[in-house]
Each structure stands twice: as C-alpha cells, then as structure tokens.
Design a protein around this motif. Sequence first.
Motif, PDB file in Angstrom:
ATOM      1  N   PHE A 114       0.858  -1.179   0.000  1.00 21.55           N
ATOM      2  CA  PHE A 114       0.000   0.000   0.000  1.00 21.55           C
ATOM      3  C   PHE A 114       0.891   1.224   0.000  1.00 21.55           C
ATOM      4  O   PHE A 114       1.654   1.433   0.932  1.00 21.55           O
ATOM      5  CB  PHE A 114      -0.881   0.047   1.256  1.00 21.55           C
ATOM      6  N   SER A 115       0.798   2.044  -1.040  1.00 23.14           N
ATOM      7  CA  SER A 115       1.541   3.299  -1.107  1.00 23.14           C
ATOM      8  C   SER A 115       0.587   4.424  -0.730  1.00 23.14           C
ATOM      9  O   SER A 115      -0.367   4.710  -1.451  1.00 23.14           O
ATOM     10  CB  SER A 115       2.084   3.513  -2.530  1.00 23.14           C
ATOM     11  N   GLU A 172      -7.188   3.053  11.965  1.00 18.53           N
ATOM     12  CA  GLU A 172      -6.208   2.116  12.526  1.00 18.53           C
ATOM     13  C   GLU A 172      -6.687   0.676  12.362  1.00 18.53           C
ATOM     14  O   GLU A 172      -5.902  -0.220  12.048  1.00 18.53           O
ATOM     15  CB  GLU A 172      -5.961   2.419  14.007  1.00 18.53           C
ATOM     16  N   GLN A 173      -7.977   0.451  12.540  1.00 17.25           N
ATOM     17  CA  GLN A 173      -8.547  -0.880  12.372  1.00 17.25           C
ATOM     18  C   GLN A 173      -8.395  -1.368  10.934  1.00 17.25           C
ATOM     19  O   GLN A 173      -8.003  -2.511  10.685  1.00 17.25           O
ATOM     20  CB  GLN A 173     -10.036  -0.843  12.736  1.00 17.25           C
ATOM     21  N   ALA A 174      -8.706  -0.489   9.989  1.00 19.48           N
ATOM     22  CA  ALA A 174      -8.602  -0.854   8.570  1.00 19.48           C
ATOM     23  C   ALA A 174      -7.152  -1.161   8.201  1.00 19.48           C
ATOM     24  O   ALA A 174      -6.875  -2.144   7.495  1.00 19.48           O
ATOM     25  CB  ALA A 174      -9.147   0.278   7.703  1.00 19.48           C
ATOM     26  N   LEU A 175      -6.240  -0.337   8.696  1.00 21.89           N
ATOM     27  CA  LEU A 175      -4.820  -0.566   8.406  1.00 21.89           C
ATOM     28  C   LEU A 175      -4.312  -1.828   9.086  1.00 21.89           C
ATOM     29  O   LEU A 175      -3.488  -2.559   8.528  1.00 21.89           O
ATOM     30  CB  LEU A 175      -3.998   0.648   8.839  1.00 21.89           C
ATOM     31  N   GLY A 176      -4.806  -2.088  10.287  1.00 24.72           N
ATOM     32  CA  GLY A 176      -4.399  -3.304  10.998  1.00 24.72           C
ATOM     33  C   GLY A 176      -4.805  -4.546  10.247  1.00 24.72           C
ATOM     34  O   GLY A 176      -4.046  -5.512  10.138  1.00 24.72           O
ATOM     35  N   LYS A 177      -6.010  -4.519   9.685  1.00 25.14           N
ATOM     36  CA  LYS A 177      -6.496  -5.653   8.884  1.00 25.14           C
ATOM     37  C   LYS A 177      -5.630  -5.813   7.628  1.00 25.14           C
ATOM     38  O   LYS A 177      -5.240  -6.922   7.264  1.00 25.14           O
ATOM     39  CB  LYS A 177      -7.958  -5.419   8.515  1.00 25.14           C
ATOM     40  N   ALA A 178      -5.323  -4.703   6.975  1.00 27.10           N
ATOM     41  CA  ALA A 178      -4.515  -4.749   5.754  1.00 27.10           C
ATOM     42  C   ALA A 178      -3.097  -5.234   6.040  1.00 27.10           C
ATOM     43  O   ALA A 178      -2.502  -5.966   5.246  1.00 27.10           O
ATOM     44  CB  ALA A 178      -4.471  -3.364   5.114  1.00 27.10           C
ATOM     45  N   TYR A 179      -2.575  -4.847   7.198  1.00 33.22           N
ATOM     46  CA  TYR A 179      -1.197  -5.182   7.578  1.00 33.22           C
ATOM     47  C   TYR A 179      -0.973  -6.685   7.723  1.00 33.22           C
ATOM     48  O   TYR A 179       0.147  -7.171   7.604  1.00 33.22           O
ATOM     49  CB  TYR A 179      -0.845  -4.464   8.883  1.00 33.22           C
ATOM     50  N   ALA A 180      -2.056  -7.428   7.928  1.00 36.27           N
ATOM     51  CA  ALA A 180      -1.939  -8.876   8.075  1.00 36.27           C
ATOM     52  C   ALA A 180      -1.430  -9.544   6.802  1.00 36.27           C
ATOM     53  O   ALA A 180      -0.835 -10.623   6.854  1.00 36.27           O
ATOM     54  CB  ALA A 180      -3.297  -9.466   8.472  1.00 36.27           C
ATOM     55  N   SER A 181      -1.636  -8.886   5.651  1.00 36.19           N
ATOM     56  CA  SER A 181      -1.242  -9.529   4.395  1.00 36.19           C
ATOM     57  C   SER A 181      -0.503  -8.602   3.431  1.00 36.19           C
ATOM     58  O   SER A 181      -0.275  -8.954   2.282  1.00 36.19           O
ATOM     59  CB  SER A 181      -2.479 -10.091   3.697  1.00 36.19           C
ATOM     60  N   ALA A 182      -0.133  -7.409   3.897  1.00 37.92           N
ATOM     61  CA  ALA A 182       0.507  -6.459   2.986  1.00 37.92           C
ATOM     62  C   ALA A 182       1.549  -5.617   3.712  1.00 37.92           C
ATOM     63  O   ALA A 182       1.557  -5.529   4.939  1.00 37.92           O
ATOM     64  CB  ALA A 182      -0.543  -5.549   2.352  1.00 37.92           C
ATOM     65  N   VAL A 183       2.415  -4.998   2.916  1.00 39.06           N
ATOM     66  CA  VAL A 183       3.377  -4.028   3.431  1.00 39.06           C
ATOM     67  C   VAL A 183       2.752  -2.652   3.292  1.00 39.06           C
ATOM     68  O   VAL A 183       2.272  -2.297   2.215  1.00 39.06           O
ATOM     69  CB  VAL A 183       4.707  -4.088   2.635  1.00 39.06           C
ATOM     70  N   LEU A 184       2.732  -1.878   4.376  1.00 29.80           N
ATOM     71  CA  LEU A 184       2.116  -0.557   4.366  1.00 29.80           C
ATOM     72  C   LEU A 184       3.195   0.520   4.353  1.00 29.80           C
ATOM     73  O   LEU A 184       4.072   0.533   5.216  1.00 29.80           O
ATOM     74  CB  LEU A 184       1.220  -0.364   5.597  1.00 29.80           C
ATOM     75  N   LEU A 185       3.135   1.419   3.369  1.00 31.43           N
ATOM     76  CA  LEU A 185       4.084   2.517   3.261  1.00 31.43           C
ATOM     77  C   LEU A 185       3.331   3.833   3.361  1.00 31.43           C
ATOM     78  O   LEU A 185       2.387   4.073   2.611  1.00 31.43           O
ATOM     79  CB  LEU A 185       4.830   2.457   1.918  1.00 31.43           C
TER      80      LEU A 185
END
Length: 203
Positions: free
Chosen positions: A158-159, A172-185
């Motif tokens: 995620f850029s 934060e909840q949405a990003l936490g869910k995404a972080y389980a399977s992606a790299v967040l930048l």
Amino acid sequence: ADSATYTAEPLYSQQWGPDAINLPALWNKPKISDKRPVIAILDTGVDCEHPDLKANLWVNEAEKNGVVGQDDDGNGLIDDIYGYDFINQTGSLADFNGHGTHCAGIAAAVGNNGIGITGANPDALIMPITVMQSDGTGDVATLIKGIDYAAANGADIFSMSFGGRDYSAAEEQALGKAYASAVLLAAAGNNGASIYTLTPRAL
C-alpha cells in the motif's frame, strides 16, 4: 531484464532515486518468484492512459471480462476494472492533480520500453485507488474505503502518500487488517512535525 536495459530508459539520467538506494544491483539479482507484486496507489488517482504506466496496471479480471455497467464481481462497485475512484464513485479512472500518477511512476513505471523512466519495481502491477480530491485533500472515511478495497483485492503493498494529525480508531482498524497480508508505506510528512508530539489517546 537486467539493470543495463532499465538504466537505458530515456529519462533515467534524471532519476536520482534508483542509484541512491542501489536499485541497479537489485535488478541484477535473480527473481525469487514469477508473481508480480501489486502496489495499491492510494492517492489522487492515476492516469491509466500514461504510456509508461498502462502496461503495468493491475486488472480485475471479473470486471474486465464482464458486462459494462454491471457489478460483475459482486463487490458493490461497477466496472472497477483497474481500480476505483472513491471520490467520484466511478471505475473510470483519471488523475486531476498529478501526484498519484507521479507516485505510480516512481513505484512501477514500465522498464525497458524506451519510454520515460524506470520504476523501482518495473515488474510490479499498479492498482489505482483514488482517495484524495484533486486539490490533494481528503477525509478518513474515504481513505478507509480505499484501504479496504486494496486489502480485499489482494494488494501486496500500500503506497499512501498522505498524512493527518488526528487519530482515527476506524482507520487504525482498517490498516491493521490490511497489515496482516501487505506491506504498508506511509508518508513521513512534509511539515517536520514529530508523531510523538501528539496528545496521547486514552486507552
């Protein structure tokens, strides 16, 4: 392709970034996977007709091979073939600011095509997700829609070149869910303010 072909792009000499982080050495290493990583560009949009980007666009096959004007994949969005514009509520993508297209090019402009620049990963696919207005501003509710879309569609990276000073539990909840399977930048910010000077939130 190796770094010799990537560095031969017409505007490569104007790119300081690749050499600064030693990308040519990485380009010369053997690939560990044939899977093309998907980079979600959550920004002002992406010019999907850009000659140095369009060959590297992620494709939602169910919508591309579906019926125009219908929600073929059942995700509540119509014709999101290459991504979605959550500002204008359309699968017809554009960039009325330029920032998202700029970020997409840095991340994954096509390499070895004799056009423009080379992206940091020319093998990556770009998933355009418009979450910012054409003036560069946005709101948390729209960001969350974009984050959830990228996660649901399997984006690997995620850029997110945006920032904000207020805390959002929903974000934060949405990003936490995404972080389980992606790299967040995320952007470090342009105002020099430290994230540690924020008022601590009650737990």
